[in-house]
Design an enzyme around this catalytic site. Sequence first.
Site, PDB file in Angstrom:
ATOM      1  N   ASN A   8       0.874  -1.171   0.000  1.00  0.00           N
ATOM      2  CA  ASN A   8       0.000   0.000   0.000  1.00  0.00           C
ATOM      3  C   ASN A   8       0.917   1.228   0.000  1.00  0.00           C
ATOM      4  O   ASN A   8       1.486   1.579   1.025  1.00  0.00           O
ATOM      5  CB  ASN A   8      -0.882  -0.041   1.265  1.00  0.00           C
ATOM      6  N   LYS A  10       0.192   4.241  -0.287  1.00  0.00           N
ATOM      7  CA  LYS A  10      -0.441   5.439   0.297  1.00  0.00           C
ATOM      8  C   LYS A  10      -0.169   6.658  -0.598  1.00  0.00           C
ATOM      9  O   LYS A  10      -0.053   6.497  -1.814  1.00  0.00           O
ATOM     10  CB  LYS A  10       0.028   5.643   1.740  1.00  0.00           C
ATOM     11  N   HIS A  98      -9.671   1.436   4.577  1.00  0.00           N
ATOM     12  CA  HIS A  98      -8.417   1.560   5.328  1.00  0.00           C
ATOM     13  C   HIS A  98      -8.667   2.500   6.510  1.00  0.00           C
ATOM     14  O   HIS A  98      -9.435   3.453   6.396  1.00  0.00           O
ATOM     15  CB  HIS A  98      -7.311   2.095   4.417  1.00  0.00           C
ATOM     16  N   GLU A 100      -7.059   4.866   7.638  1.00  0.00           N
ATOM     17  CA  GLU A 100      -6.810   6.284   7.349  1.00  0.00           C
ATOM     18  C   GLU A 100      -8.007   6.907   6.638  1.00  0.00           C
ATOM     19  O   GLU A 100      -8.281   8.096   6.790  1.00  0.00           O
ATOM     20  CB  GLU A 100      -5.520   6.425   6.530  1.00  0.00           C
ATOM     21  N   GLU A 168      -5.879  -4.891  10.375  1.00  0.00           N
ATOM     22  CA  GLU A 168      -4.834  -3.906  10.659  1.00  0.00           C
ATOM     23  C   GLU A 168      -5.161  -3.190  11.967  1.00  0.00           C
ATOM     24  O   GLU A 168      -5.951  -2.238  11.969  1.00  0.00           O
ATOM     25  CB  GLU A 168      -4.762  -2.880   9.521  1.00  0.00           C
ATOM     26  N   GLY A 174       2.072   2.164  10.860  1.00  0.00           N
ATOM     27  CA  GLY A 174       3.057   3.233  10.727  1.00  0.00           C
ATOM     28  C   GLY A 174       3.726   3.609  12.038  1.00  0.00           C
ATOM     29  O   GLY A 174       4.390   4.632  12.128  1.00  0.00           O
ATOM     30  N   SER A 212       2.933  -2.245  10.420  1.00  0.00           N
ATOM     31  CA  SER A 212       4.381  -2.330  10.682  1.00  0.00           C
ATOM     32  C   SER A 212       4.961  -3.696  10.340  1.00  0.00           C
ATOM     33  O   SER A 212       5.860  -4.185  11.044  1.00  0.00           O
ATOM     34  CB  SER A 212       4.709  -1.944  12.119  1.00  0.00           C
TER      35      SER A 212
HETATM   36  P1  PGA Z   1       2.530   0.188   7.720  1.00  0.00           P
HETATM   37  O1  PGA Z   1       1.098   0.431   7.021  1.00  0.00           O
HETATM   38  O2  PGA Z   1       3.072  -1.093   7.166  1.00  0.00           O
HETATM   39  O3  PGA Z   1       3.350   1.383   7.339  1.00  0.00           O
HETATM   40  O4  PGA Z   1       2.274   0.102   9.184  1.00  0.00           O
HETATM   41  C1  PGA Z   1       0.225  -0.629   6.782  1.00  0.00           C
HETATM   42  C2  PGA Z   1      -1.054  -0.100   6.178  1.00  0.00           C
HETATM   43  O5  PGA Z   1      -1.499   0.982   6.589  1.00  0.00           O
HETATM   44  O6  PGA Z   1      -1.653  -0.723   5.290  1.00  0.00           O
END
Ligand code: PGA
Length: 250
Positions: A8, A10, A98, A100, A168, A174, A212
């Site tokens: 992803n 982003k 997601h 976010e 998640e 993140g 992560s």
């Molecule tokens: P990350 O993000 O691996 O940077 O924690 C995962 C995601 O948001 O899909």
Amino acid sequence: MKKLIAGNWKMNGSNGENKQLLSGIAQLLEQIPAIHKHCEMLVCPPSVYLSDVTNATKGTGIETGAQDCSHHSNGAYTGDIAATMIRDTGASYVILGHSERRQYHDETSTMVSWKASSAHEAGLKAIICVGEKEHEREQGIECEIVKEQLLDSLPDSANADNTIIAYEPVWAIGTGKTASKDDVASMHSFIRDTLKNNIASGENIRILYGGSMKPENAGELLATENVDGGLIGGASLKADHFIAIAKAAI
Ligand code: PGA
């Protein structure tokens, strides 16, 4: 079942950076052909780059997807992108719900189910994200939260061919914090049971872990029962890290 290793991206990248990242991934994939035997590889760039990235992945065995879509099919929805348009670029997946998007765009699970239904109609596979926030886990209500998100986000059209779930935990995205192997195992088995009890072919729906994931923890996470792949943010922006994660699935 092959593991799905999904990047992803982003809101990151540029024409130049995407080319570099993709050619790095493709080169490393060529060096380790076993990855394709065990993993399906997917990258999800920002939608403006989807056509170019999809063209650039031809012949590499890497699939592409978007990070969101509208639930409308077309019309006066300035700034929105229909699932059919995403399909038109040659992409085959779309990430939906997601955290976010749930957080910064107030997306509800009901909206996610409309989007997923639209994605299915367009012939896209929907990766539906669910996960609890830190205070919800502290209160011990993570299973309730995830179950509600799952049941409300899955449209009637969902089946094992067109739907993937990504668990998640929001506090792990993140942040560098990863859920423990035991927490992942118990949540994934809970999700598996919920899918089995509520969806036709629910026992075969792939369940990804995200939050992560990196080369150092990927081996352990991907070997956990009911973990059918990873949704990878930060580490998917570095070709060697992304491929090291896939390699850990072999
Ligand atoms: P990350 O993000 O691996 O940077 O924690 C995962 C995601 O948001 O899909």
